[in-house]
Design a protein around this motif. Structure first.
Motif, short mmCIF file in Angstrom:
data_model
loop_
_atom_site.label_atom_id
_atom_site.label_comp_id
_atom_site.label_asym_id
_atom_site.label_seq_id
_atom_site.Cartn_x
_atom_site.Cartn_y
_atom_site.Cartn_z
N VAL A 368 0.84 -1.20 0.00
CA VAL A 368 0.00 0.00 0.00
C VAL A 368 0.88 1.25 0.00
O VAL A 368 1.79 1.37 0.82
N LEU A 369 0.59 2.17 -0.92
CA LEU A 369 1.24 3.47 -0.90
C LEU A 369 0.53 4.34 0.14
O LEU A 369 -0.69 4.53 0.06
N THR A 370 1.30 4.84 1.10
CA THR A 370 0.70 5.69 2.14
C THR A 370 1.35 7.07 2.19
O THR A 370 1.02 7.87 3.07
N GLY A 371 2.25 7.36 1.27
CA GLY A 371 2.88 8.67 1.24
C GLY A 371 3.73 8.84 0.00
O GLY A 371 4.05 7.87 -0.69
N VAL A 372 4.09 10.08 -0.26
CA VAL A 372 4.95 10.39 -1.41
C VAL A 372 5.71 11.67 -1.09
O VAL A 372 5.20 12.55 -0.39
N ASP A 373 6.92 11.76 -1.59
CA ASP A 373 7.74 12.96 -1.41
C ASP A 373 7.81 13.70 -2.74
O ASP A 373 8.37 13.18 -3.70
N ILE A 374 7.21 14.87 -2.79
CA ILE A 374 7.18 15.67 -4.01
C ILE A 374 8.01 16.93 -3.76
O ILE A 374 7.71 17.72 -2.86
#
Length: 444
Positions: A368-374
């Motif tokens: 599960v993807l629960t975050g991303v760094d943009i």
């Protein structure tokens, strides 16, 4: 042209090896430490600091233990994230993976029997029959398969149907069930070949399914038909909801329109043009239930859709080839984590399409993807909730580089409301049917 390796060639190979100044150092290093440790690059750790510009609070990670239920854990985790947020549940609250596992085994047995009956007049050497018999059933699955189970059977909290030895360590049950299914395949094929009546075949299959039900009940426990939902929220307030059924629990506490969630893939092979819909022959579990469908898109679209859902505060089920270029202990998925090509001075590069076409890669695991760094509008890395317990990664969470996602991620599940209009229209297409052994039919 001589085909065998000649003594002259062997002499040349040895001379070429000994001409390398570093060959003795590398022989000592690799032979004593192994290939991965010898090619490990610490820069991957530096690039994988677990800090993200979008970081959802999802509670503690679960643990599938010695079972292949990652697809099931990942799907139920996306649901428990929603449930936990809405009802202030404890960080360790889980939906019962054992409950859906029970029904998956029974439904997969029925799905196998139906496919055996459809192909009963083909020889066992036929590729489809051989494919069916190679693995009659397994723990793995796809998003649409877990949705098919939930649509038919609902869900329950883990307290209503906890884990058993066999749900947490499923190899014994799988070996026994596959033995039974192959034995039953002999019987069903003989009935068809001997022109038995439909009534006789149906009666025999029903007896077989009753036996599978009994095997599953002994191994996993019998699923509850009614139960009470009793819990304390984070403020220690007591709650009790009595007389629920698995479907009424789902409707009352989750209320998802499961048909809103669609599988989006990135399969860049020549036989799968982008912006089209695909399904896979003989892939599924619930006969008469939900069909596995994939919308194939380019990687930029794939990532934009994942970001949109995370920005909306909702986690994302995804499938990938987790074993490639990843450090399981540290929870790092990065193309730079190992440099085996530099270690051996050989070219190991392949395109994503080539890896799929030549059986070097396919989807093996769901998380599960629960975050991303943009940063400055560009995605740099992703936060991943795994289902291998808290002893790996950062309390069970992994860091995936954006470049790793490009190469080894194959599937996400998003709410169709995030799709642009032209892709929403594609969902109305009749899907192209892929062969059962197509890599997009692999089970996580």
């Amino acid at each position: 042209m001589t085909k065998e390796i000649s003594t002259t060639q062997l002499k040349n190979f040895k001379e070429q090896l000994e001409s390398r100044k570093d060959h003795r150092v590398l022989t000592r290093t690799v032979s004593q430490n192994g290939i991965f440790a010898s090619s490990r690059d610490q820069r991957a750790d530096i690039n994988s600091v677990p800090v993200f510009s979008i970081d959802l609070d999802t509670g503690k990670v679960a643990n599938q233990k010695q079972s292949g239920r990652c697809w099931m854990f990942a799907a139920l985790n996306t649901m428990r994230h929603d449930l936990r947020a809405r009802y202030d549940l404890a960080d360790d609250f889980e939906l019962s993976q054992n409950y859906t596992f029970f029904w998956d085994k029974l439904e997969k047995a029925n799905y196998f029997y139906e496919n055996i009956l459809k192909t009963a007049l083909f020889p066992t050497s036929d590729r489809k029959v051989a494919w069916l018999l190679a693995t009659p059933q397994q723990d793995g699955g796809q998003w649409d398969m877990i949705m098919g189970l939930i649509e038919k059977y609902g869900v329950v909290p883990k307290t209503a149907m906890p884990e058993t030895y066999n749900s947490s360590a499923s190899s014994e049950f799988n070996a026994t069930l596959n033995l039974k299914l192959r034995k039953d395949a002999v019987t069903l094929r003989e009935l068809v070949q001997n022109k038995a009546s439909e009534e006789e075949i149906a009666a025999k299959k029903e007896k077989m399914l009753a036996e599978v039900y009994r095997m599953a009940a002994y191994s996993f426990g019998e699923p509850p038909t009614t139960f009470d939902f009793e819990y304390r929220d984070k403020d220690n307030n007591y709650h009790l909801d009595q007389g629920l059924t698995p479907k009424s629990f789902f409707d009352k506490y989750l209320g998802w329109h499961t048909s809103d969630y669609v599988s989006v893939i990135n399969g860049p092979t020549a036989d799968k043009p982008y912006d089209h819909l695909y399904t896979v022959d003989m892939l599924g579990n619930v006969v008469g239930g939900r069909e596995v469908r994939h919308l194939n898109v380019d990687m930029d679209t794939f990532k934009r859709l994942a970001v949109k859902q995370l920005e909306a505060g909702e986690s994302v089920w995804f499938g990938c080839d987790v074993g490639k270029s990843s450090d399981r202990k540290k929870g790092i998925m990065d193309l730079e984590v190992y440099h085996r090509d530099q270690l051996f001075d050989v070219d190991l590069s392949m395109s994503k399409a080539e890896r799929l076409d030549y059986s070097q890669s396919l989807m093996t695991h769901a998380m599960v993807l629960t975050g991303v760094d943009i940063v400055a509008g560009e995605t740099k890395k992703w936060k991943v909730e795994n289902s291998w317990g808290e002893k790996v990664g950062t309390k069970g969470f992994f860091v995936m580089s954006d470049a790793w996602m490009d190469e080894y991620c194959y599937q996400i599940v998003v709410n169709k409301k995030f799709l642009p209009e032209h892709l929403q229209a594609v969902l109305e297409e009749e899907p192209k049917v892929l062969a059962p052994w197509d890599p997009m039919g692999s089970l996580a």
